[in-house]
Design an enzyme around this catalytic site. Structure first.
Site, short mmCIF file in Angstrom:
data_model
loop_
_atom_site.label_atom_id
_atom_site.label_comp_id
_atom_site.label_asym_id
_atom_site.label_seq_id
_atom_site.Cartn_x
_atom_site.Cartn_y
_atom_site.Cartn_z
N LYS A 138 3.59 12.06 -10.32
CA LYS A 138 2.73 11.17 -11.11
C LYS A 138 3.49 9.89 -11.44
CE LYS A 138 0.03 14.21 -14.12
NZ LYS A 138 -0.29 14.29 -15.55
N LYS A 167 7.81 23.68 -12.85
CA LYS A 167 6.92 22.51 -12.76
C LYS A 167 6.37 22.39 -11.35
CE LYS A 167 5.56 18.08 -13.97
NZ LYS A 167 5.85 16.71 -14.35
N ARG A 197 -2.51 22.84 -14.00
CA ARG A 197 -1.55 21.86 -14.47
C ARG A 197 -1.69 21.59 -15.97
NH1 ARG A 197 0.39 16.82 -10.74
NH2 ARG A 197 1.92 15.98 -12.13
N HIS A 254 0.89 19.41 -26.58
CA HIS A 254 0.67 17.97 -26.46
C HIS A 254 -0.58 17.47 -27.17
CE1 HIS A 254 4.01 18.19 -23.75
NE2 HIS A 254 3.92 16.91 -23.42
N ARG A 270 0.82 -1.24 0.00
CA ARG A 270 0.00 0.00 0.00
C ARG A 270 0.84 1.27 0.00
NH1 ARG A 270 -2.28 -3.21 3.71
NH2 ARG A 270 -4.16 -4.29 3.05
N GLU A 291 10.80 19.68 -23.97
CA GLU A 291 10.05 19.93 -22.73
C GLU A 291 10.64 21.13 -21.99
OE1 GLU A 291 7.23 18.52 -22.06
OE2 GLU A 291 7.24 16.51 -22.94
N ASN A 320 0.49 20.87 -20.70
CA ASN A 320 0.14 20.12 -21.92
C ASN A 320 0.27 20.96 -23.18
OD1 ASN A 320 -0.37 17.80 -20.54
ND2 ASN A 320 -2.55 18.23 -20.27
N HIS A 349 8.94 11.39 -28.11
CA HIS A 349 7.93 12.26 -27.52
C HIS A 349 8.30 13.75 -27.71
CE1 HIS A 349 4.80 13.64 -24.85
NE2 HIS A 349 5.69 14.25 -24.08
N GLU A 407 -4.38 17.96 -10.97
CA GLU A 407 -4.75 18.30 -12.34
C GLU A 407 -6.19 18.80 -12.49
OE1 GLU A 407 -3.34 16.62 -16.63
OE2 GLU A 407 -2.74 15.65 -14.80
N HIS A 410 0.21 14.20 -29.18
CA HIS A 410 -0.39 12.88 -28.94
C HIS A 410 -0.98 12.31 -30.23
CE1 HIS A 410 -0.72 13.88 -24.39
NE2 HIS A 410 0.44 13.32 -24.69
N1 LIG Z 1 5.28 11.11 -14.59
C1 LIG Z 1 5.30 12.18 -15.32
O1 LIG Z 1 4.90 13.27 -14.88
C2 LIG Z 1 5.83 12.10 -16.72
C3 LIG Z 1 6.10 13.27 -17.42
C4 LIG Z 1 6.64 13.16 -18.70
C5 LIG Z 1 6.90 11.90 -19.23
N2 LIG Z 1 6.61 10.79 -18.53
C6 LIG Z 1 6.88 9.45 -19.09
O2 LIG Z 1 8.28 9.32 -19.32
C7 LIG Z 1 8.49 8.36 -20.34
C8 LIG Z 1 9.55 8.86 -21.28
O3 LIG Z 1 10.74 9.07 -20.56
P1 LIG Z 1 12.16 9.20 -21.27
O4 LIG Z 1 12.07 10.10 -22.42
O5 LIG Z 1 13.14 9.47 -20.20
O6 LIG Z 1 12.35 7.76 -21.93
P2 LIG Z 1 12.99 6.36 -21.44
O7 LIG Z 1 12.84 6.16 -20.01
O8 LIG Z 1 12.44 5.35 -22.36
O9 LIG Z 1 14.54 6.55 -21.78
C9 LIG Z 1 14.93 6.76 -23.11
C10 LIG Z 1 16.04 5.84 -23.56
O10 LIG Z 1 17.28 6.33 -23.07
C11 LIG Z 1 18.01 5.30 -22.41
N3 LIG Z 1 18.72 5.99 -21.35
C12 LIG Z 1 18.18 6.62 -20.28
N4 LIG Z 1 19.13 7.27 -19.59
C13 LIG Z 1 20.31 7.02 -20.21
C14 LIG Z 1 21.63 7.42 -19.96
N5 LIG Z 1 21.95 8.25 -18.97
N6 LIG Z 1 22.60 6.95 -20.80
C15 LIG Z 1 22.28 6.14 -21.84
N7 LIG Z 1 21.03 5.75 -22.13
C16 LIG Z 1 20.06 6.18 -21.32
C17 LIG Z 1 16.98 4.30 -21.97
O11 LIG Z 1 17.53 3.00 -21.89
C18 LIG Z 1 15.94 4.40 -23.08
O12 LIG Z 1 16.32 3.58 -24.14
C19 LIG Z 1 7.14 8.13 -21.00
O13 LIG Z 1 6.66 6.87 -20.62
C20 LIG Z 1 6.26 9.23 -20.43
O14 LIG Z 1 4.92 8.84 -20.32
C21 LIG Z 1 6.10 10.86 -17.28
ZN LIG Z 2 5.46 15.73 -22.58
#
Ligand SMILES: NC(=O)c1ccc[n+]([C@@H]2O[C@H](COP(=O)([O-])OP(=O)(O)OC[C@H]3O[C@@H](n4cnc5c(N)ncnc54)[C@H](O)[C@@H]3O)[C@@H](O)[C@H]2O)c1
Ligand SMILES: [Zn+2]
Length: 384
Positions: free
Chosen positions: A165, A249, A263, A270, A143, A207, A267, A287, A259, A274
């Site tokens: 999130k 942020k 917040r 976005h 939990r 971003e 977006n 992305h 949200e 999307h």
């Molecule tokens: N929670 C939130 O508020 C929020 C906000 C924005 C995005 N997200 C989520 O984040 C995700 C995208 O995150 P991302 O862009 O970091 O992608 P990711 O986590 O897929 O990482 C991108 C790639 O980079 C590689 N990588 C990461 N760090 C590295 C490093 N230091 N050296 C070498 N390789 C490295 C990973 O293996 C992966 O292949 C999505 O699922 C999205 O929905 C969440």
């Molecule tokens: Zn985004």
């Protein structure tokens, strides 16, 4: 909803390290919890202190992106072991596909088998995928147990790791199951960015530019004038920009943790992004690349509607280009994009809600933008 206060401070940095100049600490206050955020080269060295301060900590469970673990895992495990607590590791295959119920289930089992209990702490180590998945595992097992985010992509530093999130995807759509779970702390070590693939690095800048465009003309000017140094990973400048993004942020999320309204400005860009991601089936664009195109379109739409000050779109596009980001969507059809935005099906004649710029640094949410206006603008955008 009660308006909430967000505070940060740059106090009490431990001195004496050669790289201290670029090390920053923010204190972000969310409901019921103050979240320290460390930003800088070698900031991972703060982890034993952060975890050591947690009374009754029984066990640390590292949830690591498989690629990141290969590059940086062993040194992080050594640091975590410096707390004197047992450390276990779950490896998550790199990529968005890991943000799924199957991986979450596996993590729960591995945590229980490794001896985790309510006093354990998950350390999520990787990009936003591992941050979201590991974060949700921490939010749900027993939990809810403690979580520390150690983001290793620029996107995860400026966006995913701050705000609380967590989520997994369903075959029906992205981020459909999740929880709000604020971490014990966030450690953004800029050294990790050295190994980030170029395309991921550039994509993260979308971003950053978004954050400035919606909320801070001053930060935006800084991004315009310092692109070369920032893209060259100059530590002090980079730490300053990441810090500024986290403050914005935190500010926005702190006022609207669940949200309800404000917040939504995060977006910006976005809505179309999307759509682009859906049409390209997540394979064609990262992305950030989709967000860059989406912002460029939203700025042009805003100008066409008379909401956005003239010239803002070209300034935004010039900034995006200078970071190597795309500003035009090629090879996509307006019809497919409109469908993917569920434009016709769900929103009906009332039209979609758009986050638009009024000028660089400020936004306005506009409801009911007529379908024909968006369609015409999108056709111009795709054709131009
Ligand atoms: N929670 C939130 O508020 C929020 C906000 C924005 C995005 N997200 C989520 O984040 C995700 C995208 O995150 P991302 O862009 O970091 O992608 P990711 O986590 O897929 O990482 C991108 C790639 O980079 C590689 N990588 C990461 N760090 C590295 C490093 N230091 N050296 C070498 N390789 C490295 C990973 O293996 C992966 O292949 C999505 O699922 C999205 O929905 C969440
Ligand atoms: Zn985004």
């Amino acid at each position: 909803m009660v308006a909430r206060q967000v505070v940060w401070s740059e106090k009490e940095l431990p001195r004496g390290r050669a790289t201290d100049l670029a090390l920053r600490r923010l204190q972000v206050k969310f409901t019921g919890r103050e979240v320290p955020v460390w930003i800088g080269p070698r900031s991972r060295e703060e982890l034993p202190v952060l975890l050591g301060a947690r009374r009754d900590l029984s066990h640390i469970h590292l949830v690591a992106d498989s690629e990141v673990h290969k590059l940086h895992g062993p040194s992080l495990v050594r640091l975590l072991e410096a707390t004197g607590k047992p450390v276990s590791v779950s490896m998550v295959p790199s990529g968005e596909a890991s943000k799924c119920a199957g991986e979450l289930f596996r993590l729960w089992q591995e945590m229980v088998r490794a001896g985790c209990n309510r006093d354990s702490c998950v350390v999520a180590f990787g990009g936003g995928v591992v941050g979201d998945l590991g974060g949700f595992a921490a939010a749900s097992v027993f939990r809810g147990i403690d979580l520390v985010q150690v983001p290793t992509t620029l996107l995860a530093m400026v966006d995913a790791s701050v705000g609380g999130k967590t989520a997994i995807n369903l075959p029906e759509g992205k981020n459909l199951v999740g929880a709000f779970h604020q971490p014990l702390g966030v450690v953004m070590d800029l050294d990790y960015l050295a190994t980030l693939p170029d395309r991921q690095w550039i994509s993260g800048w979308a971003e950053v530019i978004k954050t400035a465009a919606i909320r801070s003309a001053r930060l935006f000017e800084g991004l315009e004038s310092r692109a070369a140094g920032l893209l060259g990973k100059e530590p002090d400048a980079l730490a300053g920009v990441i810090e500024a993004c986290c403050k914005i942020k935190a500010d926005v999320v702190g006022e609207d943790e669940r949200e309800a309204g404000l917040r939504r400005i995060l977006n910006f860009g976005h809505t179309l992004a999307h759509g682009i991601e859906t049409v390209a089936e997540y394979a064609g664009f990262l992305h950030g690349e989709a967000v860059a195109m989406g912002m460029s379109f939203a700025a042009e739409l805003g100008e066409a509607l008379g909401v956005t000050r003239r010239g803002a779109a070209s300034r935004l596009e010039a900034c995006l280009r200078s970071y190597g980001l795309p500003v035009k969507a090629t090879g996509l059809r307006a019809k497919d994009l409109l469908e993917a935005m569920e434009f016709d099906k769900k929103r009906g004649p009332a039209g979609l809600r758009w986050v638009l710029l009024t000028e660089i640094g400020d936004t306005k949410t506009v409801d009911g933008v007529p379908a024909e206006v968006v369609r015409a603008q999108l056709e111009r955008f795709l054709g131009g």
